[in-house]
Design a protein around this motif. Structure first.
Motif, PDB file in Angstrom:
ATOM      1  N   VAL A 129       6.895   1.217   4.204  1.00  0.00           N
ATOM      2  CA  VAL A 129       6.164   0.788   3.014  1.00  0.00           C
ATOM      3  C   VAL A 129       5.069  -0.206   3.404  1.00  0.00           C
ATOM      4  O   VAL A 129       3.958  -0.161   2.868  1.00  0.00           O
ATOM      5  CB  VAL A 129       7.138   0.181   1.972  1.00  0.00           C
ATOM      6  N   GLY A 130       5.369  -1.079   4.363  1.00  0.00           N
ATOM      7  CA  GLY A 130       4.371  -2.040   4.827  1.00  0.00           C
ATOM      8  C   GLY A 130       3.152  -1.376   5.436  1.00  0.00           C
ATOM      9  O   GLY A 130       2.018  -1.782   5.177  1.00  0.00           O
ATOM     10  N   VAL A 131       3.369  -0.347   6.247  1.00  0.00           N
ATOM     11  CA  VAL A 131       2.246   0.382   6.848  1.00  0.00           C
ATOM     12  C   VAL A 131       1.409   1.054   5.769  1.00  0.00           C
ATOM     13  O   VAL A 131       0.182   0.999   5.794  1.00  0.00           O
ATOM     14  CB  VAL A 131       2.756   1.422   7.878  1.00  0.00           C
ATOM     15  N   ILE A 132       2.067   1.685   4.794  1.00  0.00           N
ATOM     16  CA  ILE A 132       1.336   2.357   3.721  1.00  0.00           C
ATOM     17  C   ILE A 132       0.511   1.350   2.926  1.00  0.00           C
ATOM     18  O   ILE A 132      -0.672   1.590   2.628  1.00  0.00           O
ATOM     19  CB  ILE A 132       2.315   3.128   2.810  1.00  0.00           C
ATOM     20  N   LEU A 133       1.114   0.221   2.591  1.00  0.00           N
ATOM     21  CA  LEU A 133       0.381  -0.816   1.853  1.00  0.00           C
ATOM     22  C   LEU A 133      -0.783  -1.376   2.667  1.00  0.00           C
ATOM     23  O   LEU A 133      -1.876  -1.592   2.126  1.00  0.00           O
ATOM     24  CB  LEU A 133       1.327  -1.938   1.445  1.00  0.00           C
ATOM     25  N   ILE A 137      -4.518  -1.246   1.334  1.00  0.00           N
ATOM     26  CA  ILE A 137      -5.236  -2.486   1.018  1.00  0.00           C
ATOM     27  C   ILE A 137      -6.492  -2.641   1.874  1.00  0.00           C
ATOM     28  O   ILE A 137      -7.552  -3.023   1.391  1.00  0.00           O
ATOM     29  CB  ILE A 137      -4.299  -3.707   1.199  1.00  0.00           C
ATOM     30  N   PHE A 138      -6.386  -2.342   3.155  1.00  0.00           N
ATOM     31  CA  PHE A 138      -7.496  -2.554   4.080  1.00  0.00           C
ATOM     32  C   PHE A 138      -8.298  -1.292   4.360  1.00  0.00           C
ATOM     33  O   PHE A 138      -8.900  -1.170   5.428  1.00  0.00           O
ATOM     34  CB  PHE A 138      -6.965  -3.141   5.392  1.00  0.00           C
ATOM     35  N   LYS A 139      -8.335  -0.382   3.402  1.00  0.00           N
ATOM     36  CA  LYS A 139      -9.008   0.909   3.603  1.00  0.00           C
ATOM     37  C   LYS A 139     -10.474   0.726   3.992  1.00  0.00           C
ATOM     38  O   LYS A 139     -10.957   1.348   4.930  1.00  0.00           O
ATOM     39  CB  LYS A 139      -8.910   1.760   2.341  1.00  0.00           C
TER      40      LYS A 139
END
Length: 178
Positions: A129-133, A137-139
């Motif tokens: 979940v952290g990697v996905i977020l 967020i930083f896209k």
């Protein structure tokens, strides 16, 4: 046996025929777990260089990376378990993986279903979940880095979460020398 099946189907989907050596690795692990793990290590390094992953923000490249990743983790599970028979809980995920040849998203659904059937601890989902977020967020910042920059950010984040998970685990004291 789901990992062997997933690697072969993944190889067909990605058109990377180096993934067809998964049964050889599994057979090697049946003889000796250490040889199987060394073979798996060499296999995953070589095959990951063949499966070219690009920008994770494009759908096809993300699907390719996820299919390769799921098949690799499932194969590692098979190499470590060293069981020849198909267990009952594996039947439905194997059907999803097989149907992935027609619809690649089904392959991913089968992998996720298999992992959920293992009843993992909630701590296991936190890095995912952290990697996905982080990527959501930083896209804007990560788009300019390209595929190699994104791989560095992903690898750094994975190492960070693994370090935090290692530090948070319960450690039992064992006296080495008495």
């Amino acid at each position: 046996m789901i990992g062997v099946v997933a690697s072969i189907i993944g190889g067909l989907i990605l058109k990377e025929y180096v993934m067809f050596i998964a049964p050889i690795l599994f057979g090697l692990s049946l003889k000796n777990r250490d040889f199987g793990l060394v073979g798996y290590f060499l296999y995953i390094i070589y095959s990951s260089s063949k499966v070219v992953s690009g920008d994770v923000y494009t759908y096809e490249e993300l699907m390719n990376a996820l299919i390769f990743g799921f098949s690799g983790v499932l194969l590692l599970d098979d190499v470590l378990r060293r069981e020849v028979r198909v267990r009952k809980p594996e039947i439905i995920p194997i059907l999803f993986v097989l149907f992935g040849f027609v619809i690649p998203e089904s392959f991913l659904a089968g992998g996720v279903l298999y992992f959920l059937m293992m009843k993992p601890d909630l701590k296991v989902a936190l890095p995912v979940v952290g990697v996905i977020l982080a990527f959501a967020i930083f896209k804007e910042n990560l788009l300019g880095l390209g595929a190699s920059g994104q791989a560095v950010v992903f690898g750094g984040f994975v190492l960070f979460t693994l370090t935090v998970a290692f530090l948070m685990r319960e450690v039992k004291r064992v006296d080495m020398l008495r």
